[in-house]
Design a protein around this motif. Structure first.
Motif, PDB file in Angstrom:
ATOM      1  N   TRP A  11       0.840  -1.190   0.000  1.00  0.00           N
ATOM      2  CA  TRP A  11       0.000   0.000   0.000  1.00  0.00           C
ATOM      3  C   TRP A  11       0.879   1.245   0.000  1.00  0.00           C
ATOM      4  O   TRP A  11       1.828   1.344   0.776  1.00  0.00           O
ATOM      5  N   GLN A  12       0.511   2.221  -0.863  1.00  0.00           N
ATOM      6  CA  GLN A  12       1.269   3.458  -0.924  1.00  0.00           C
ATOM      7  C   GLN A  12       0.390   4.644  -0.547  1.00  0.00           C
ATOM      8  O   GLN A  12      -0.696   4.833  -1.097  1.00  0.00           O
ATOM      9  N   GLN A  13       0.849   5.412   0.415  1.00  0.00           N
ATOM     10  CA  GLN A  13       0.189   6.641   0.859  1.00  0.00           C
ATOM     11  C   GLN A  13      -1.300   6.420   1.153  1.00  0.00           C
ATOM     12  O   GLN A  13      -2.156   7.197   0.707  1.00  0.00           O
ATOM     13  N   LYS A  14      -1.581   5.379   1.908  1.00  0.00           N
ATOM     14  CA  LYS A  14      -2.970   5.096   2.276  1.00  0.00           C
ATOM     15  C   LYS A  14      -3.437   6.148   3.289  1.00  0.00           C
ATOM     16  O   LYS A  14      -2.853   6.275   4.378  1.00  0.00           O
ATOM     17  N   PRO A  15      -4.503   6.916   2.967  1.00  0.00           N
ATOM     18  CA  PRO A  15      -4.900   8.023   3.847  1.00  0.00           C
ATOM     19  C   PRO A  15      -5.712   7.582   5.066  1.00  0.00           C
ATOM     20  O   PRO A  15      -5.733   8.274   6.086  1.00  0.00           O
ATOM     21  N   ALA A  16      -6.390   6.425   4.955  1.00  0.00           N
ATOM     22  CA  ALA A  16      -7.231   5.962   6.058  1.00  0.00           C
ATOM     23  C   ALA A  16      -7.557   4.489   5.854  1.00  0.00           C
ATOM     24  O   ALA A  16      -7.490   3.965   4.737  1.00  0.00           O
ATOM     25  N   THR A  53       6.683   4.379   5.455  1.00  0.00           N
ATOM     26  CA  THR A  53       6.543   5.799   5.794  1.00  0.00           C
ATOM     27  C   THR A  53       5.164   6.026   6.413  1.00  0.00           C
ATOM     28  O   THR A  53       4.245   5.211   6.244  1.00  0.00           O
ATOM     29  N   GLY A  54       5.018   7.150   7.115  1.00  0.00           N
ATOM     30  CA  GLY A  54       3.753   7.485   7.743  1.00  0.00           C
ATOM     31  C   GLY A  54       3.683   7.039   9.203  1.00  0.00           C
ATOM     32  O   GLY A  54       4.639   6.491   9.754  1.00  0.00           O
ATOM     33  N   GLN A  55       2.520   7.263   9.798  1.00  0.00           N
ATOM     34  CA  GLN A  55       2.305   6.900  11.194  1.00  0.00           C
ATOM     35  C   GLN A  55       0.877   6.418  11.385  1.00  0.00           C
ATOM     36  O   GLN A  55      -0.042   6.859  10.685  1.00  0.00           O
ATOM     37  N   CYS A  56       0.698   5.530  12.356  1.00  0.00           N
ATOM     38  CA  CYS A  56      -0.659   5.124  12.732  1.00  0.00           C
ATOM     39  C   CYS A  56      -0.662   4.750  14.210  1.00  0.00           C
ATOM     40  O   CYS A  56       0.359   4.340  14.769  1.00  0.00           O
ATOM     41  N   SER A  57      -1.807   4.917  14.842  1.00  0.00           N
ATOM     42  CA  SER A  57      -1.993   4.401  16.193  1.00  0.00           C
ATOM     43  C   SER A  57      -2.587   3.005  16.057  1.00  0.00           C
ATOM     44  O   SER A  57      -3.216   2.675  15.051  1.00  0.00           O
ATOM     45  N   LYS A 116      -8.537  -8.861  18.092  1.00  0.00           N
ATOM     46  CA  LYS A 116      -9.004  -7.586  17.555  1.00  0.00           C
ATOM     47  C   LYS A 116      -7.826  -6.665  17.256  1.00  0.00           C
ATOM     48  O   LYS A 116      -6.942  -6.473  18.083  1.00  0.00           O
ATOM     49  N   PHE A 117      -7.828  -6.091  16.058  1.00  0.00           N
ATOM     50  CA  PHE A 117      -6.778  -5.181  15.598  1.00  0.00           C
ATOM     51  C   PHE A 117      -7.440  -3.835  15.304  1.00  0.00           C
ATOM     52  O   PHE A 117      -8.137  -3.678  14.303  1.00  0.00           O
ATOM     53  N   SER A 118      -7.249  -2.860  16.185  1.00  0.00           N
ATOM     54  CA  SER A 118      -7.760  -1.503  15.987  1.00  0.00           C
ATOM     55  C   SER A 118      -6.622  -0.628  15.477  1.00  0.00           C
ATOM     56  O   SER A 118      -5.480  -0.745  15.944  1.00  0.00           O
ATOM     57  N   ARG A 119      -6.918   0.269  14.546  1.00  0.00           N
ATOM     58  CA  ARG A 119      -5.859   1.103  13.980  1.00  0.00           C
ATOM     59  C   ARG A 119      -6.449   2.392  13.403  1.00  0.00           C
ATOM     60  O   ARG A 119      -7.622   2.428  12.998  1.00  0.00           O
ATOM     61  N   LYS A 120      -5.630   3.443  13.358  1.00  0.00           N
ATOM     62  CA  LYS A 120      -6.051   4.727  12.798  1.00  0.00           C
ATOM     63  C   LYS A 120      -4.845   5.403  12.169  1.00  0.00           C
ATOM     64  O   LYS A 120      -3.799   5.547  12.813  1.00  0.00           O
ATOM     65  N   VAL A 121      -4.981   5.812  10.910  1.00  0.00           N
ATOM     66  CA  VAL A 121      -3.893   6.496  10.219  1.00  0.00           C
ATOM     67  C   VAL A 121      -3.730   7.906  10.778  1.00  0.00           C
ATOM     68  O   VAL A 121      -4.693   8.670  10.853  1.00  0.00           O
ATOM     69  N   THR A 150       2.562   4.219   3.940  1.00  0.00           N
ATOM     70  CA  THR A 150       3.087   3.314   2.918  1.00  0.00           C
ATOM     71  C   THR A 150       3.608   2.098   3.656  1.00  0.00           C
ATOM     72  O   THR A 150       4.486   2.222   4.522  1.00  0.00           O
ATOM     73  N   PHE A 151       3.018   0.926   3.347  1.00  0.00           N
ATOM     74  CA  PHE A 151       3.366  -0.252   4.151  1.00  0.00           C
ATOM     75  C   PHE A 151       3.116  -1.540   3.374  1.00  0.00           C
ATOM     76  O   PHE A 151       2.367  -1.580   2.391  1.00  0.00           O
TER      77      PHE A 151
END
Length: 265
Positions: free
Chosen positions: A23-28, A46-50, A73-78, A83-84
């Motif tokens: 995935w490249q530059q996934k916004p959400a 690149t990028g960050q997520c919680s 359960k996998f919770s996540r937020k961009v 990019t991952f």
């Protein structure tokens, strides 16, 4: 489990990729949380997520590797466009415990990032050979982490100046037969206080650390010289050949003589 004990019950890792996507530059994320029937792994470029994976949560940065077991359960937020590398796969191994893999279980070093770069090139190839290579590269990521855990000196970054001085003193003087009391005296602490602080800072027992340094030197001398055990003991800080042999067998699960025969060429 120590890395010496590990090899006695060694079982191979088995792994099969169900899906790989770069995935490249996934916004959400489409879903804020999900539960999978497979293992899921993100290797972030690149990028960050919680994230929260089971009880473990935090913020993932570049080079973070996130791993979620099946039915967790996998919770996540961009937080910044991501990019991952995304993996969905089956996984079986006695080499890792599930609880030590869950969440941010390691950081991507150059070897792992190189594997991921190769995986990108295979993303849309559907041949059996490509599938086999994808499985091999993902397996290599886990073996890279296993190698790090087994063979790196597992001492965290030490900010305590007295403990830094103690480590340096042990590294420089182990062959002189020093004991924990000598090290404590060198940095001006009592032996008991030093032992407690050393364990707290490094997660290692000071005596075991000295043993590790000495046994590493013993292995090198066994392989590279024809010196008798008594002489090797004298050069590495052991009281005598008998005590060296006892310690060596305890840690290495073989005798110095057998180790030498096995490794010399």
């Amino acid at each position: 489990m120590s890395f010496f004990d590990f090899w006695r019950g060694f079982n191979l890792l088995t792994l099969n990729i169900n899906q790989y996507t770069f995935w490249q530059q996934k916004p959400a994320f489409v879903l804020d949380a999900d539960i999978e029937n497979f293992w899921v792994m993100y290797v972030i470029e690149t990028g960050q997520c919680s994230y929260q994976i089971g009880p473990k949560k935090g913020q993932a940065q570049p080079a973070t590797i996130l791993l979620c077991p099946p039915h967790v359960k996998f919770s996540r937020k961009v937080l910044q466009p991501l990019t991952f590398h995304f993996f969905r796969f089956s996984f079986q191994s006695d080499l890792f415990m599930q609880q030590e893999l869950t969440g941010n279980f390691t950081q991507a070093n150059p070897r792992i990032l190189e594997d991921c770069d190769h995986l990108k090139k295979l993303e849309y190839r559907l041949s059996p050979t490509a599938k086999s290579l994808r499985n091999h590269l993902l397996t290599d990521i886990f073996y890279t982490e296993l190698f790090r855990r087994l063979f790196e000196d597992k001492i965290p970054i030490v900010t305590s100046l007295p403990i830094q001085n103690a480590l340096h003193f042990m590294d420089e003087h182990y062959h002189e037969g020093i004991c924990v009391g000598d090290v404590a005296q060198y940095i001006g602490w009592s032996a008991g206080y030093f032992s407690r602080q050393f364990k707290k800072v490094t997660q290692l027992n000071a005596i075991q650390y000295l043993d590790r340094i000495r046994l590493r030197a013993v292995q090198q001398l066994l392989i590279s010289t024809d010196l008798p055990i008594s002489n090797i003991a004298e050069q590495t800080g052991f009281t005598d050949g008998y005590y060296l042999s006892k310690k060596f067998s305890q840690y290495m699960k073989t005798s110095p003589t057998k180790f030498r025969k096995t490794h010399q060429i």
